[in-house]
Design an enzyme around this catalytic site. Structure first.
Site, PDB file in Angstrom:
ATOM      1  N   SER A 164      -9.381   1.827   3.565  1.00 41.71           N
ATOM      2  CA  SER A 164      -8.326   2.750   2.400  1.00 41.71           C
ATOM      3  C   SER A 164      -7.489   2.063   1.584  1.00 41.71           C
ATOM      4  O   SER A 164      -7.006   2.608   0.712  1.00 41.71           O
ATOM      5  CB  SER A 164      -7.762   3.763   3.475  1.00 41.71           C
TER       6      SER A 164
ATOM      7  N   SER B 113      -9.614  -0.732   7.499  1.00 35.85           N
ATOM      8  CA  SER B 113      -9.130  -0.494   6.209  1.00 35.85           C
ATOM      9  C   SER B 113      -8.318  -1.632   5.377  1.00 35.85           C
ATOM     10  O   SER B 113      -7.991  -1.614   4.178  1.00 35.85           O
ATOM     11  CB  SER B 113      -8.120   0.883   6.042  1.00 35.85           C
TER      12      SER B 113
ATOM     13  N   LYS C 269       0.893  -1.226   0.279  1.00 36.54           N
ATOM     14  CA  LYS C 269       0.102   0.078   0.032  1.00 36.54           C
ATOM     15  C   LYS C 269       0.988   1.271  -0.080  1.00 36.54           C
ATOM     16  O   LYS C 269       1.940   1.399   0.788  1.00 36.54           O
ATOM     17  CB  LYS C 269      -0.918  -0.072   1.295  1.00 36.54           C
TER      18      LYS C 269
END
Length: 464
Positions: free
Chosen positions: A158, A182, A81
């Protein structure tokens, strides 16, 4: 064979390497070709490190051919990420203004994955500064949920790009981070496995912070066994020890394959079921019934505080600490920020120190109350999110989809999201399994039982 293995689990790919059915070079070439072909539409990747990944794959293949296999993560192509630092690489954390932000060092969790022989394919997109559960990003791009070729739907956030990349067969594994859901939200909406680890279990140095109290990095993969291999790698365990336990079925892998007979599972009471979409409730009830059929006891569990109370308590901590870390950016009216993200960060500006510290103290007290009530229960089951992936034009940015997921963050527990089936519209639903702090093997054990019992959902339509 290599293209078929684009949807393999970590243990399946590791076994294919050992049996000589495929090698890291072919797998990296496969993933890079798939990214080239599919990611223009899907938009999962922020940056792809093609040349470096090919060199790493060649090194891994040569090492394996020489008998120097490191462990089960050796040669596994993975993504980070784009809030996780890699020295010399840009980490923009989804913020348009940080497109040239070069990382001075590499995060510990990234170093551990690479040291175990993992092959870093690149960075995946994220909600700006990881502040949001829908998975949208106005300026840097919202990844397309691959389960609907026609309608752009929420990928979950996210860790949106990580979820889409694994779901679409663009990486075997990815790192996400979970502050209020997330990892689990994109795992549920993208139909993969996502593990929120116990608070404080994994180091967070080199990760752009949102809430230093709640942030937890974790695996996003296919299957519980792969999640356990990746967890032990992130945890810094020696790869040879993980290899030995994986092959022998000992240690945490013994727990993983123990079945659910005799486990006591808490399910949603009537109040907890309110507001959950009927299609998701149907999948949830079927998953609970399947676990009962395997010998688990599953009964409604009335919590000492509601999911909504824990959602709101988590929100205060995230808002205050998010403003501490990023308030200067969002206070600047000229900064090129995501305008959906700005009001979420600015929540913290209006909270006094007294109220923030009071929220932390209430959290500590609530954790003690919950631990007492949780005695006699091995895990709590809920939908990961109470709805299927929403069309982007119907998203309410003033709200959050994290109604169920924030509870595990508030309580400091571990939680797994595992696929529980498809709705009549062909969209995945996730089952959330919340276990005690430090008891990731039990959450994964229940997830593995679901995998063996529930019908597999297969790959999404947008994967060819």
């Amino acid at each position: 064979m290599s293209d078929a293995l684009a949807f393999a689990t970590i243990p399946e790919l590791a076994t294919a390497y050992q049996e000589g059915r495929c090698g890291p070079v072919a797998m990296v070439d496969t993933f890079l070709a798939r990214i080239e072909r599919l990611d223009g539409r899907l938009g999962a990747w922020q940056a792809v490190y093609a040349d470096e990944a090919r060199r790493a794959a060649a090194g891994a293949e040569a090492a394996m051919a020489s008998g120097h296999r490191i462990g089960p993560f050796h040669g596994i192509p993975f993504a980070l990420k784009d809030i996780v630092d890699v020295a010399g690489r840009i980490t923009c954390a989804g913020h348009f203004g940080w497109r040239d932000r070069v990382s001075p060092s590499t995060a510990t969790i990234a170093r551990r994955l690479i040291a175990a022989g993992g092959i870093l394919l690149g960075k995946t997109r994220t909600v700006e500064v990881a502040m949001g559960g829908w998975g949208t990003n106005q300026r840097m791009g919202t990844p397309w949920n691959p389960w609907d070729p026609q309608v752009a739907r929420t990928p979950g956030g996210s860790s949106s790009g990580s979820g889409v990349a694994v779901a679409a067969g663009l990486a075997t594994a990815a790192v996400g981070t979970d502050t209020g859901g997330s990892v689990r939200l994109p795992a549920a909406w993208c139909g993969i496995t996502g593990l929120k680890v116990t608070e404080g279990r994994l180091p967070t140095d080199g990760i752009v912070p949102l809430s230093h109290t709640l942030d937890t990095p974790g695996p996003m993969v296919r299957g519980a066994e792969g999640a356990l291999i990746m967890l032990e790698t992130l945890d810094g365990r020696h790869p040879a020890d993980t290899e030995q336990d994986w092959r022998a079925g000992t240690g945490a892998f013994e727990v993983l394959h123990a079945g659910v007979g005799g486990l006591r599972l808490g399910t949603l009471d009537d109040a907890g079921r309110v507001g959950v979409e009927p299609d998701i409730l149907s999948l949830y009830d079927a998953a609970v019934d399947a676990l009962r059929s395997l010998g688990a006891t599953a009964e409604p569990f009335t919590m000492p505080l509601t999911f909504n109370q824990m959602r709101d308590g988590t929100g205060i901590v995230i808002g205050c600490e998010g403003y501490y870390h990023h308030g200067a950016l969002y206070d600047d009216p000229e900064a090129p920020v995501d305008t959906d993200c700005r009001p979420r960060i600015l929540i913290g500006r209006g909270v006094s120190a007294r109220d923030y510290i009071g929220a932390l103290e209430r959290r500590r007290q609530d954790q003690a109350r919950f631990a007492q009530a949780f005695r006699g229960v091995d895990a709590l089951l809920s939908p990961t999110v109470g709805m299927a992936a929403v069309p982007l034009d119907r998203v309410d940015q003033t709200g959050t989809p994290a109604g169920f997921t924030r509870a595990a963050n508030y309580l400091g527990l571990c939680a797994l999201s595992t696929p529980m089936g498809l709705t009549p519209d062909g969209l995945p639903g996730g089952l959330q399994i919340v276990a005690r702090a430090g008891d990731e093997p039990t959450a994964l054990r229940i997830g593995a039982a679901c995998e063996r019992t529930l019908p597999p959902i297969g790959p999404p339509p947008m994967t060819n």
